[in-house]
Structures are given as C-alpha cells and as structure tokens.
Design a protein around this motif. Sequence first.
Motif: not given
Length: 769
Positions: A498-508
């Motif tokens: 979930p943490v990595l997924l959240g970072e991906l969502l915000r970054r892109h």
Amino acid sequence: MDKVVGQVSGLDYWRKQLWGAEQLQMLTDRVRPSGRLIADGVVIRDLGVLELEALKRVCREEGVTFYMLLLGGLQVLLYRYTGQGDICVGSPVTGRSPREVDGLIASFKNTVVLRGRISGGMSLREVLGKVKETTLAAYEHWDVPFEKVVEALGLPWMAGRNPLFDVRLTLHDRPEGEGLKLSGARLQGEQGEEPTAQLDLGLDVVESAEGLRIGIGYCRDLYGADRMDRMLEHYIRVLKVIATDPWMVVDGVSILGVAERELLLGEFGHHRREYKGAETVVDRFREMVYEHGESVALVYEEHEWNYGELDEASNRLAHYLISKGLEEEELVGLCVERCPEMLVGILGILKAGGAYVPIDPDYPADRIRYMLEDSGCRLILSRDEERKVVEDTDGREVLLIGEEEGPVTDVARPVRPDQLAYVIYTSGSTGWPKGVMIQHRSVLNMVRGKAPALGLRPGIGVLQFSSLSFDASCYEIFGSLLHGGKLVLASRSVILEPVLLGELLRRHQVELITLPPSYQQVFGEDTYGIKTIVSGGEPMVPARARKLMERGIRVINCYGPTENTVCTALSTTPLHSSGVVTIGRPIGNVEVYILDDRLAPVPVGVRGELYLGGAQVARGYWRRDELTAERFVPDPFDREKGKRLYRTGDLGRWLEDGNIEFLGRVDEQVKVRGYRIELGEIEGVLVECPGVLQGAVAAVEDGQGGKRLLGFVVTGEEYSPQAVFSWLGSKLPEYMIPGVLIELEALPVTDNGKIDRKMLSNPRKMEKT
C-alpha cells in the motif's frame, strides 16, 4: 380435564402442522431497524358490488367460505412475490367452544397460523381446496394459545417480529358505520396513540352494502406507501382472476398492470444511446493516435510512451503476426505481467484481426495447460521473464514481444464490429474454466457507456490495477486508451504494498482507480490525490465507502458479469436513501430485466433473477455450445426474434426510483433451522463491524441433518469477538448470527478473485496456524 386433554391434542396438531415452517421472505423497502416498529401506514381500495358477487359465486361453486377465498388469493400473491411455496399467514379467531366460558363476559381471542403449500403449476381451484382443508383443520384446534405453540416449537421471540408469520389476514364482521383499525392506523374515527407493531403487514377486509373495502396496514419503517398501494392493486388482480378463471394456474396469473409492465421493460430496463465515430476498438484507438499522438499514453516505472510510440510498436507486432499466418478471429495467447509489452500485445493482436486470450503467469501449470489446449492457441505472446510457464506446451509457438521485426506503418487488415476482441476464462461450476467470447462492439459500448460517470477524458491518469486475467482490466486499459487518457501500470510488488502504491498514485497524478471493496481499506487518511474510486467485483461495504466519500473521493459502484462485458450498471450515489446499497441503473444500450422463474417481470421491490441483454452480451462460451444454450436464452421481449439474454444467476430487485439493489447469488441462498437466509445479507453487516477488514459466512453441515452458520473474518487492530457478536446481535435476528467466528489471514479466493465458497465449507483448512 377434557379441556386440558383437548389442548394437548391440539398442541400435537400444531407441532406437526408448523414444524419446519419458514418465515416469509418478502423484501422490505428499507433496512429493518433493530427494536420495535410503529404500525402507522395504511392504504385502501374498494371493490364494487358486481365484483363482490362474482367472488361470492366462486365461493358457492367451490364450496369455500369467503375468508378461504381471500386467504387463497393472498397466498397466491405472496408466492408470486417471493417464489416461496411454504407460506404462513396469521389469522385472529374468536370463539367460545369450551362450556366453562359460556357464561363469562370477556373477549376470547387467539391467533392461528394457516400454513399454505403452493406450487406454480397448481390451479386456483386447487389452491382454494388446499386452503379449505387447512382452515377447517386449524379451526378445530383454535383454542390452543398461540404462545404455547411458539414455545412448543422452540422459536425465539424478537422485538418487532412475529416468530411464525409476518402477514395477518382479517375478515371483519362489523356493524354498519363502525370504524375499522388497520395495524394501529384508523380508517375513520378518533385518533389515538399508535401501538407498536409485531407484524410487517396486516390485511383487513370489510364487506358492506356498497361492496368490499380492502386495506393494508403496514410499518412505514419498512415499506413505502407506493409499494403498498401496488401490492393492494396486485392482490385485487389476483382476486379478479379467481372470479373469472379459477382454472388458471398460479404461474399464469398476471399481477402487473400495463403501465407498470411498460415501466419495468422500458424506462427502468434500458436506455438507448447513439455513439458516433469508430465502431471497433482498433478504429477508436486510431482516432486517439490522430488526436493525441504526442500525449502520454502509458507510464511504467520511470518510463513514458506516447500514443504515437504505442501505435508504432503495436503496428510492428501486428505485421509480424500476419506474417505468421494469423487468421481473422484466431485466438492468440498473451502471457505477461503488467508491463508495456502487455499493451503492445493486446493492440497488436487486435490490429492483426485476432483475439487475445489473457493467461496469468501465476496460474497453476495445469490450469495454463488446460486454457491453451481448450482455446487452441497456435501462437503465444510472452516475454523472457514469463516464457518458461508456456514454452513446454506442445505444438505452439512462443513469440517474444519486442523482438519482432517489421514495418511500423498502419495495418490494412479491416476489423468488423462483430469480430472477437478477446476470450477470457472464468471459473466454471465443473471445476474447469470456461472461455467467454467478447466482441469489439461490446467493448466499445462498455467504455463509452461508463465514460460520463467516470469522467474519462484526454490526459486523465488511470491506474491499471487488475490482472489481465480479470475482465476489469479490459475497462481500465480501454477506458483510458480509447479516451486519450494516461494509463499508469504498477508492478505486482507495488500493487501488494500500500505505501508504494500510494507513492505511485501521487507521483503520476492518478485520478481514477478501480478497487474491489476488500482492498479499499488500504487507504488511511491520505487520499494520494485520487478523485474517483470504482468499486466492483464484490458487494460494496457501506462503511468503507462512506469513509472514502467523507475524504472527498467519489465512489462509484459497478456491476457486471464477464458475460456482459465488464460493466452492466453503475451508481454514482450507491448509498441509497432507503439505507441499502445499489448498483445503479443500466449504462447505455444495455438491457436489464429482473425476472421470475417463468421469465416474467417481477414488480418493483420484489426479488428476481437478473437477465442482461443489449449491446454487450457475449457471443457465448468458447466451444461450449450446450452451456451457451443454457445460459444465453432467447429474449422473450424481442419482437424481431433472434436476440438473447444472459441469465446471470444473480438476484436483485428494482427500487422505486429505478435503481437496482443487488441481493447475492441464486446458489448462495441457504436454509438454517427452517429460515431461508441470504449469506450476502449477513456478510454485509459483518464487514461493517469495526475491526473486521474482510468477512464471509458459510452454512455447513451440523452432523444432525441440518446446517449451522460459520463466520470467517480477516481482522484489524480493533477486533474483538465479543464486540462482533454484539454488533451482529444489534442488527440481525438471532437465527442469522453465526455460531462461531474463525480468524483467517486472508479469505480464500478462486482464480478470478471471488470468494471460494467451496473452501469455506471445509473450515478446518481455513483456521490460523
């Protein structure tokens, strides 16, 4: 002494008569509150003298009393509403048969339960005959106190619920001009304090010189006035059929009026839309390339591909496939993880005129081998990373995406709207998956139909979350690429963290994601910039949806089986004012019918099976003609003939405003201790409990010829078994509460991501170690 002996004998009669009787499963308009209910609603209809005389004539011809005829008509209506052949109706009885009470001044009233057993093939005359037998036998034992009967049967008393029946029928014998009370609501006369209700419905009938007056008293906590008004109209229709054609079979009685039928088959059932432009996925993608060639089409890790680059790569692959002899509608296996090659493979196959078969590299070897053999794929597209799972299949050529050579110019091979786009395998009842054949026009209608609600537009960031083997991936991929959006791919390792997924969502800057309810709890207080979450694949969990909406995220609830191309209906406001969760209305050019066992429309508020038609119905099952004929049936409402409906096996009902409430599966209905139970109803309450992240319920054999309920939970920090049982007890009747809760690390799922009910039926394998 004679009185005591008579009551014991009567008690034996009631034990035998009512043992195993079922509670009536008539759906309420609103979620049943805990505690007592107030009986404060009433609707009334009148029948004229001529209609009354016609009913009395049938009574004379059939040798039944007027009450028996009224009860027979009510049983027919309740059977048609519920599909339940075992129906109990309560009736108040007044009498003075024991000699000891002849001289007393008092009201000697009791309640008897009249149990009817009906089948759709019985004639109305047969129903009246059965009612006569039941009623005469019951009245011989009327003096056994109702409370004694309940005690002898071991049934629990619950606030606001009678243990044996939910509907009462009373034929009043009253002096002219006297007021009539209906479940606490008065037709005329002074107003008083409303009593609490122990029944859902009370049907009262009064005969007078002007004809017949029929009223339904009901609880407004449970039902709306419009629903009750229709019920009364339906009841009168049944009575009129009894009067005119008592030889009619129960299933042949038409209870819908013309206007109601037209509403269900027209305004509620489908909405026509005209879409201009491309008619295939390939042509639509070409339009996007022409309009947005330099725009970002695809993001993976730190790399981006624009529409022009994706177009050229897929053109090269299409030319290569054609050089390999790929024929029109030939199936091509596609075995890759989430990566750019996955998109190149899909578009390349479609441009070459073929249809792709998604194969998950994580599937067991036997399943992969079966899918390849069943589909007859001659060619398989893969990468170096996944080729090992498909390279040992005999007689098939594995091609690595990205290593082909050829021109990047457009492919001249035409593609038709009715041509196959993909064949996706879903779990089968036999244990082996079955391939569902989906055409270009169905895919295109689906993405266009969802676009307005989801806000699909050029540049929107869309996460590709689902495995390619799940049909939700079709919507994610084509919904984005056919609207000029930016599709963001996440590797498996990112999806699971979930943490990595959240970072991906915000970054892109992802705005739109599709998440099943069981995954939605990964979002804490941070929304990561998400604007819309599409919920699907499982029943929505209201508490989680409400939390997401409180943080400013739009939650859209979608429904649709693979056989109707991903999405059939959706709701942008799924938390309905009635307290239930809805799947909304059909999208454009999709037809939804809610039908009974005779393929006839059911009234608003009544449970039925969902049948789907229109632009998105699959061609059928790959190489399964017999199964296709079983599940894809002729459309009974098609004047032109030739159209088909997909029989889903899902249960639902229309709400007053045309929204649909999903009610689970036909095969998930179980019977426990004489009560008919929908497991999905219990699960919906279970997953709302604090500390429960996921939940499921199964009915298992109890070793004594019956069944018992088991609850399965994936727990969070706040979990407490005592709190869960308390929560369930505050919202469900006692017979719907699981006797045991089993904690699991994760719920077992089938290959297509749905709860594995067969595994739950063997709880020993599920316990934590």
